[in-house]
Design a protein around this motif. Structure first.
Motif, PDB file in Angstrom:
ATOM      1  N   ALA A  33      36.567  27.403  55.073  1.00  7.33           N
ATOM      2  CA  ALA A  33      36.348  28.426  56.158  1.00  7.33           C
ATOM      3  C   ALA A  33      37.471  29.062  56.780  1.00  7.33           C
ATOM      4  N   ARG A  34      38.670  28.409  56.716  1.00  5.69           N
ATOM      5  CA  ARG A  34      39.638  29.239  57.204  1.00  5.69           C
ATOM      6  C   ARG A  34      40.478  30.125  56.158  1.00  5.69           C
ATOM      7  N   HIS A  35      39.750  30.154  54.848  1.00  8.73           N
ATOM      8  CA  HIS A  35      40.365  31.161  53.873  1.00  8.73           C
ATOM      9  C   HIS A  35      39.472  31.955  53.326  1.00  8.73           C
ATOM     10  N   PRO A  36      38.747  32.758  54.042  1.00  6.06           N
ATOM     11  CA  PRO A  36      37.674  33.697  53.438  1.00  6.06           C
ATOM     12  C   PRO A  36      38.457  34.962  52.827  1.00  6.06           C
ATOM     13  N   VAL A  37      37.710  35.269  51.847  1.00  9.77           N
ATOM     14  CA  VAL A  37      38.047  36.634  51.017  1.00  9.77           C
ATOM     15  C   VAL A  37      38.399  37.722  51.920  1.00  9.77           C
ATOM     16  N   ARG A  38      39.681  38.189  52.029  1.00 10.10           N
ATOM     17  CA  ARG A  38      39.965  39.220  52.947  1.00 10.10           C
ATOM     18  C   ARG A  38      40.365  40.508  52.047  1.00 10.10           C
ATOM     19  N   ALA A  39      40.704  40.453  50.753  1.00 14.02           N
ATOM     20  CA  ALA A  39      41.070  41.485  49.853  1.00 14.02           C
ATOM     21  C   ALA A  39      40.845  41.231  48.844  1.00 14.02           C
ATOM     22  N   LEU A  40      39.824  42.450  48.175  1.00 12.22           N
ATOM     23  CA  LEU A  40      39.119  42.211  46.825  1.00 12.22           C
ATOM     24  C   LEU A  40      39.613  43.366  46.196  1.00 12.22           C
ATOM     25  N   VAL A  41      40.272  42.968  44.994  1.00 11.58           N
ATOM     26  CA  VAL A  41      40.789  43.755  44.017  1.00 11.58           C
ATOM     27  C   VAL A  41      39.950  44.087  42.649  1.00 11.58           C
ATOM     28  N   LEU A  42      39.291  45.121  42.212  1.00 14.49           N
ATOM     29  CA  LEU A  42      38.253  45.042  41.151  1.00 14.49           C
ATOM     30  C   LEU A  42      39.149  45.897  39.795  1.00 14.49           C
ATOM     31  N   ALA A  43      39.124  45.181  38.896  1.00 14.77           N
ATOM     32  CA  ALA A  43      39.493  45.841  37.719  1.00 14.77           C
ATOM     33  C   ALA A  43      38.460  45.878  36.613  1.00 14.77           C
ATOM     34  N   PRO A  44      38.887  46.786  35.466  1.00 16.47           N
ATOM     35  CA  PRO A  44      37.733  47.124  34.570  1.00 16.47           C
ATOM     36  C   PRO A  44      37.836  46.119  33.306  1.00 16.47           C
ATOM     37  N   THR A  45      38.974  45.592  32.928  1.00 14.50           N
ATOM     38  CA  THR A  45      39.092  44.562  31.750  1.00 14.50           C
ATOM     39  C   THR A  45      39.637  43.200  32.231  1.00 14.50           C
ATOM     40  N   ARG A  46      39.328  42.213  31.703  1.00 19.54           N
ATOM     41  CA  ARG A  46      39.982  40.882  31.613  1.00 19.54           C
ATOM     42  C   ARG A  46      41.233  40.971  31.749  1.00 19.54           C
ATOM     43  N   GLU A  47      41.761  41.278  30.925  1.00 17.66           N
ATOM     44  CA  GLU A  47      43.257  41.261  30.667  1.00 17.66           C
ATOM     45  C   GLU A  47      44.039  42.051  31.796  1.00 17.66           C
ATOM     46  N   LEU A  48      43.524  43.308  32.307  1.00 17.58           N
ATOM     47  CA  LEU A  48      44.317  43.841  33.424  1.00 17.58           C
ATOM     48  C   LEU A  48      43.935  42.868  34.587  1.00 17.58           C
ATOM     49  N   ALA A  49      42.742  42.240  34.946  1.00 19.39           N
ATOM     50  CA  ALA A  49      42.570  41.434  36.116  1.00 19.39           C
ATOM     51  C   ALA A  49      43.595  40.215  36.173  1.00 19.39           C
ATOM     52  N   ASP A  50      43.560  39.631  34.856  1.00 24.15           N
ATOM     53  CA  ASP A  50      44.657  38.600  34.766  1.00 24.15           C
ATOM     54  C   ASP A  50      45.984  38.837  35.179  1.00 24.15           C
ATOM     55  N   GLN A  51      46.331  40.174  34.470  1.00 22.41           N
ATOM     56  CA  GLN A  51      47.752  40.550  34.814  1.00 22.41           C
ATOM     57  C   GLN A  51      47.985  40.847  36.485  1.00 22.41           C
ATOM     58  N   VAL A  52      46.958  41.633  37.012  1.00 21.55           N
ATOM     59  CA  VAL A  52      47.152  41.977  38.455  1.00 21.55           C
ATOM     60  C   VAL A  52      47.072  40.630  39.031  1.00 21.55           C
ATOM     61  N   ALA A  53      46.364  39.483  38.783  1.00 21.66           N
ATOM     62  CA  ALA A  53      46.491  38.331  39.571  1.00 21.66           C
ATOM     63  C   ALA A  53      47.735  37.551  39.463  1.00 21.66           C
ATOM     64  N   ASN A  54      48.227  37.667  38.308  1.00 14.47           N
ATOM     65  CA  ASN A  54      49.683  37.087  37.990  1.00 14.47           C
ATOM     66  C   ASN A  54      50.794  37.773  38.706  1.00 14.47           C
ATOM     67  N   ASN A  55      50.693  39.091  39.005  1.00 10.32           N
ATOM     68  CA  ASN A  55      51.641  39.738  39.711  1.00 10.32           C
ATOM     69  C   ASN A  55      51.379  39.505  41.207  1.00 10.32           C
ATOM     70  N   ILE A  56      50.346  39.532  41.736  1.00 11.79           N
ATOM     71  CA  ILE A  56      49.965  39.149  43.339  1.00 11.79           C
ATOM     72  C   ILE A  56      50.503  37.731  43.663  1.00 11.79           C
TER      73      ILE A  56
END
Length: 459
Positions: free
Chosen positions: A64-87
Motif C-alpha cells: 500500500a505504500r508503493h502505489p503506481v504513481r508513474a505510468l509509461v506506455l510503449a507500443p512494442t515489447r522490446e521498447l517497453a523492456d528497454q525503457v524499463a532497463n533505462n529507468i
C-alpha cells in the motif's frame, strides 16, 4: 542519488531534447516532445519524473505504500523492456520500485511483482488491460503518464486500448507525449488528453540524423540477398540490422544469410517473446553478425555503436524509414543506412523524398559473379564439414561422369507381332458351357406360389 546514477550511465552533457524538456516537466507542464530518434527522449521524461517522485520513496515493505504513481506506455515489447532497463538504471540508488509488463510471457511473475507494489510501471497497452481486468494493479493514484512513440501505437491500432486505459486514470495528472514524428492524429490525441501542452521540437519533424550516411542502390529483386552480402563484405561491416516488410521474408532471408556464412538471427512478431529477447540480447552482445527483423524492431531500440542498417525492402510507410535508419548513428555516432530499391519501389521512394524533403539519388550496384563469402566463426564448422543439404544458392555442383543405366534383358516373345489362330473361334462368339444340373448364377429361379385350385386334368 539521481546524479550518481547518471554518472554511472556515462552521461556528461544533456542532449537538446533533454535540456528543453526536463525544466518543463519539473514545472509540472504537459509536454509534447518531438526529436530525432536516438537523442535521449527516455532520459528526457524519466529523470524529471523520478526527481519528483523521490518525495514518495519509502523503505516500507507494505504494498500500500508503493502505489503506481508513474505510468509509461510503449507500443512494442522490446521498447517497453528497454525503457524499463533505462529507468531501473536511473533509480537504482533510490527506494523507488520499477516494473515492466508486456505480452508474450507468463502473467504470474508479473502479477506477483505488481502485488508487491511498484511506483513506476512500464507497460504495453494490451497486457496492461489484462492486469487491470484481473485486478492485479490499481491506477487511481497515478500522477504522471507518458505516451512513448504514440504515433506507432496509433498505427498498430492501440487507440481504443489507450482510451480505455486513460479512463482509469485520475483527471488531475501530468501527461507527457514523446515521439520522433508527429502526425495530425497525434495532435488530435494530444488535444483530447493533454492540458495546454508545450510543444518541444529540437529538429525539423521527420528529419534524419546528419551523422547517418544514406545510400540507395538500384538492384533487381533476385539480386537483393547477394547485394546484402556484397555490401557487408566490401565495407567490412561486422554487424548490421536488415529490415524486411514481412514475417515470412524475414525468416527466409535469415536462413539464406546463414548459408552464406553469417551468424544470423530473425526477429519478428511470430516468434515467442523469449526468442525475441534472446535474439536481441545475442545481437547486443556481439554474438550475431546480422539481425533480420520486421518493423517490430524499428522503434526506440538502442543498440550501442551499430554501424549499419540495411533496408532489404523499402518500407510501406515513409515514417518507418526515419525510424529504421535511426537505429544507427545514435548519440552523435556515425553510421550508414543502405536501401535496396527495385523498379517497383519508385512510389515508395518518392514518399520518402517528400517526407525528409531531400532528393535521393539511385546508384547502380555491380555484383560479382563469384559471390563474396564470409569466413565461418572460429569453432563453427563450415557447411561442407557439417554435411548439410545443398541449397538453391550454394553454387553449381561438382561435375560427375555420367553413365547411362543398363537396360534389363527383354523377352523376345514380347517383340513378336500378333498372329491370330485360324482354328480358334473368337472369344465373343464362344458360348459358355453350363454344366449339367447347374443353372447360371445370373438367372433367378421362378418363385413357387401355392395354388388355390388344383391343376386342371387333361381329358
Amino acid at each position: 542519488m539521481l546524479q550518481k546514477a547518471i554518472a554511472d550511465s556515462g552521461y556528461t552533457m544533456a542532449t537538446p531534447i533533454q535540456a528543453k524538456a526536463i525544466p518543463l516537466v519539473l514545472e509540472g507542464r504537459d509536454v509534447m516532445g518531438a526529436a530525432q530518434t536516438g537523442t535521449g527522449k527516455t532520459a528526457a521524461f524519466s529523470l524529471p519524473l523520478l526527481q519528483k517522485m523521490l518525495k514518495h520513496e519509502t523503505s516500507s515493505v507494505s504494498p500500500a505504500r508503493h502505489p503506481v504513481r508513474a505510468l509509461v506506455l510503449a507500443p512494442t515489447r522490446e521498447l517497453a523492456d528497454q525503457v524499463a532497463n533505462n529507468i531501473k538504471a536511473y533509480a537504482k540508488h533510490s527506494k523507488l520500485r520499477v516494473a515492466v509488463v508486456f505480452g508474450g510471457v507468463d502473467m504470474k511473475p508479473q502479477t506477483l511483482e505488481l502485488k508487491q507494489g511498484v511506483e513506476v510501471l512500464i507497460a504495453t497497452p494490451g497486457r496492461l488491460l489484462d492486469h487491470i481486468e484481473a485486478k492485479n494493479c490499481v491506477l487511481n493514484q497515478v500522477e504522471y503518464v507518458v505516451l512513448d512513440e504514440a504515433d506507432r501505437m496509433l498505427d498498430i491500432g492501440f487507440l481504443p486500448d489507450l482510451q480505455r486505459i486513460l479512463s482509469y486514470l485520475p483527471k488531475a495528472r501530468q501527461t507527457l507525449l514523446f515521439s520522433a514524428t508527429f502526425s495530425g492524429e497525434i495532435k488530435k490525441l494530444a488535444e483530447s488528453y493533454l492540458q495546454n501542452p508545450v510543444l518541444v521540437e529540437v529538429a525539423r519533424p521527420n528529419a534524419t540524423a546528419s551523422t547517418v550516411e544514406q545510400r540507395f542502390y538500384s538492384v533487381s529483386t533476385d539480386d537483393k540477398r547477394q547485394a546484402v552480402v556484397k555490401v557487408l563484405a566490401d565495407r567490412g561491416i561486422k554487424q548490421a540490422i536488415v529490415f524486411v516488410n514481412s514475417k515470412l521474408g524475414c525468416a527466409r532471408l535469415a536462413r539464406s544469410l546463414e548459408r552464406d556464412g553469417l551468424k544470423t538471427n530473425a526477429l519478428h512478431g511470430d516468434k515467442s517473446q523469449d526468442e525475441r529477447l534472446k535474439a536481441l540480447a545475442s545481437f547486443k552482445a556481439g554474438e550475431t553478425d546480422v539481425l533480420v527483423c520486421t518493423d517490430v524492431a524499428a522503434r526506440g531500440l538502442d543498440i550501442a555503436d551499430l554501424p549499419c542498417v540495411i533496408n532489404f525492402d523499402v518500407p510501406f510507410n515513409a515514417e518507418d524509414y526515419v525510424h529504421r535508419i535511426g537505429r544507427t548513428g545514435r548519440a552523435g555516432a556515425s553510421g550508414v543506412a543502405i536501401t535496396l530499391v527495385t523498379k517497383d519501389d519508385s512510389r515508395l521512394v518518392g514518399d520518402i523524398e517528400k517526407l525528409i524533403k531531400k532528393k535521393l539519388e539511385l546508384e547502380p550496384l555491380e555484383l560479382d559473379t563469384s559471390r563474396p563469402r564470409f569466413e565461418p566463426r572460429e569453432g563453427r564448422p563450415d557447411r561442407s564439414e557439417r554435411g548439410s543439404r545443398r541449397g538453391w544458392d550454394d553454387g553449381p555442383a561438382p561435375a560427375r561422369a555420367y553413365s547411362p543405366p543398363k537396360a534389363p534383358p527383354r523377352d523376345p516373345f514380347f517383340d513378336k507381332p500378333y498372329e491370330p489362330s485360324s482354328a480358334a473361334e473368337p472369344a465373343w462368339e464362344q458360348k459358355a458351357a453350363v454344366p449339367a444340373g447347374r443353372v447360371s448364377p445370373n438367372i433367378k429361379p421362378k418363385r413357387k406360389v401355392a395354388a388355390l385350385f388344383s391343376a386342371k386334368k387333361a381329358d
